[in-house]
Enzyme design. Structure first.
Site, PDB file in Angstrom:
ATOM      1  N   HIS A 147       0.873  -1.184   0.000  1.00  0.00           N
ATOM      2  CA  HIS A 147       0.000   0.000   0.000  1.00  0.00           C
ATOM      3  C   HIS A 147       0.909   1.232   0.000  1.00  0.00           C
ATOM      4  O   HIS A 147       1.939   1.239   0.699  1.00  0.00           O
ATOM      5  CB  HIS A 147      -0.852   0.072   1.279  1.00  0.00           C
ATOM      6  CG  HIS A 147      -2.161  -0.639   1.217  1.00  0.00           C
ATOM      7  ND1 HIS A 147      -2.697  -1.290   2.306  1.00  0.00           N
ATOM      8  CD2 HIS A 147      -3.085  -0.777   0.217  1.00  0.00           C
ATOM      9  CE1 HIS A 147      -3.873  -1.808   1.980  1.00  0.00           C
ATOM     10  NE2 HIS A 147      -4.136  -1.514   0.727  1.00  0.00           N
ATOM     11  N   CYS A 241      -2.601   3.296   9.152  1.00  0.00           N
ATOM     12  CA  CYS A 241      -3.593   2.317   8.689  1.00  0.00           C
ATOM     13  C   CYS A 241      -4.813   2.272   9.595  1.00  0.00           C
ATOM     14  O   CYS A 241      -5.922   2.030   9.148  1.00  0.00           O
ATOM     15  CB  CYS A 241      -2.995   0.915   8.677  1.00  0.00           C
ATOM     16  SG  CYS A 241      -1.635   0.678   7.575  1.00  0.00           S
TER      17      CYS A 241
HETATM   18  N1  ARG Z   1      -3.700  -6.955   6.570  1.00  0.00           N
HETATM   19  C1  ARG Z   1      -4.078  -5.769   5.878  1.00  0.00           C
HETATM   20  C2  ARG Z   1      -4.027  -6.001   4.377  1.00  0.00           C
HETATM   21  O1  ARG Z   1      -3.167  -6.691   3.920  1.00  0.00           O
HETATM   22  C3  ARG Z   1      -3.215  -4.620   6.274  1.00  0.00           C
HETATM   23  C4  ARG Z   1      -3.657  -3.317   5.691  1.00  0.00           C
HETATM   24  C5  ARG Z   1      -2.816  -2.180   6.099  1.00  0.00           C
HETATM   25  N2  ARG Z   1      -3.345  -0.994   5.559  1.00  0.00           N
HETATM   26  C6  ARG Z   1      -2.626  -0.014   4.991  1.00  0.00           C
HETATM   27  N3  ARG Z   1      -3.258   1.047   4.603  1.00  0.00           N
HETATM   28  N4  ARG Z   1      -1.346  -0.146   4.782  1.00  0.00           N
HETATM   29  O2  ARG Z   1      -4.850  -5.531   3.645  1.00  0.00           O
END
Ligand code: ARG
Length: 248
Positions: A147, A241
Site C-alpha cells: 500500500h 492504517c
Molecule cells: N492486513 C491488511 C491487508 O493486507 C493490512 C492493511 C494495512 N493498511 C494499509 N493502509 N497499509 O490488507
C-alpha cells in the site's frame, strides 16, 4: 489468512498487547491533539477492519468507497458504507476499479495514488473525475510495501518522506517533481512502519521502531510522537492504517 508478506498464519497476534497499543494511539489523538475520534465497532470475521484507512478516501465530505482486491476484505466496503451513512456521511460513490484507501494520500492540493498490488492504475482517473484534484500516480513495485501509505508519509502539505525503491523510477521522479520537500528513507527505516504516519503538519505520530527515521522527521522540523505498534505490523499495518481522516 495472509494477503501480504508480513502476515504469517502461524504467528498469532497477542490480543491484549494489540489492544494496549491501539489504546495508546487513541489516547494520543484525544489527549494530545484533542481530536474528535469516532470508533467503528469491530466485526470478528473482519479483523482487517482495524485498518480503517483502507475502506475509503474522504475529501470535502465526498467519499470514494474502496473496491478491495482480496475477497477476505471485500465485505468491509459494505460495513464501511453502513457506518458512514449511519453517521451522516451521505455523499458516497463506489469505486469501479480496484481501489483501496491505503493507496491514496492527500498532499496539499494533490492526491498521491499508489497502484500495482491492490489498486488499479485506472483508479487514478476515477479519483481525478470525482475529487477534481491533480492526481500523481505512483507505481508500487515491492510487495512488502504493497500500500502506498507503507512507503510514503505526508508530514505536511509540502513535505513527504519516502522509501524510493518501493516505487518505480518514473514514479520516483513524478513524486520529486510534485512535492517541494522530500526526505529519503532507507529500507531498514521503512520496515519499522514509521512511514505509516499521521501528521497534523507539525506533529507526527508513528511507530517508534526506527529511531533514525524519527530523527530524520525531527531534523526536518517536526515534533515526533513515537508509539509501539508491533502487533499491528504482524498484519502489515501501523498507526496511519488504523486511522481514517474524516475530511468533511
Ligand atoms: N492486513 C491488511 C491487508 O493486507 C493490512 C492493511 C494495512 N493498511 C494499509 N493502509 N497499509 O490488507
Amino acid at each position: 489468512y495472509d494477503i501480504n508478506p508480513w502476515m504469517r498464519r502461524g504467528e498469532a497476534v497477542n490480543h491484549a498487547a494489540a489492544t494496549h497499543q491501539w489504546q495508546k494511539v487513541y489516547d494520543i489523538y484525544t489527549n494530545r491533539f484533542g481530536w474528535n475520534v469516532q470508533i467503528v465497532p469491530p466485526i470478528a470475521e473482519l479483523p482487517d477492519m482495524v485498518f480503517v484507512t483502507d475502506c475509503c478516501l474522504m475529501l470535502d465530505g465526498k467519499i470514494l468507497l474502496s473496491n478491495f482486491r482480496f475477497p477476505e476484505r471485500q465485505p468491509e466496503s459494505t460495513q464501511a458504507e453502513k457506518w458512514l451513512l449511519g453517521n451522516g456521511y451521505a455523499n458516497i460513490r463506489q469505486a469501479k476499479h480496484r481501489f483501496e484507501g491505503g493507496d491514496n494520500l492527500i498532499c496539499g492540493d494533490k492526491i498521491l495514488a499508489g497502484y500495482g498490488f491492490r489498486s488499479d492504475p485506472e483508479a487514478a482517473e476515477e479519483l481525478r473525475d470525482y475529487f477534481g484534484l491533480e492526481v500523481v500516480p505512483l507505481h508500487l513495485v515491492d510487495p512488502c510495501f504493497y500500500h502506498l501509505d507503507t512507503s510514503v508519509a505526508i508530514l505536511s502539505d509540502n513535505t513527504v518522506a519516502f522509501y524510493p525503491e518501493a516505487i518505480d523510477a518514473a514514479s520516483q521522479q513524478r513524486l520529486r517533481k510534485a512535492v517541494p520537500h522530500i526526505i529519503d528513507v532507507t529500507r531498514e527505516e521503512a520496515q519499522g512502519f514509521g512511514l505509516n504516519a499521521v501528521s497534523d503538519g507539525h506533529t507526527v505520530v508513528t511507530s517508534d521502531q526506527s529511531e533514525s527515521l524519527l530523527q530524520k522527521f525531527r531534523d526536518a522540523g517536526f515534533e515526533v510522537i513515537g508509539t509501539p505498534v508491533p502487533e499491528f505490523r504482524k498484519s502489515g499495518g501501523g498507526v496511519k492504517c488504523m486511522t481514517l481522516e474524516l475530511r468533511s
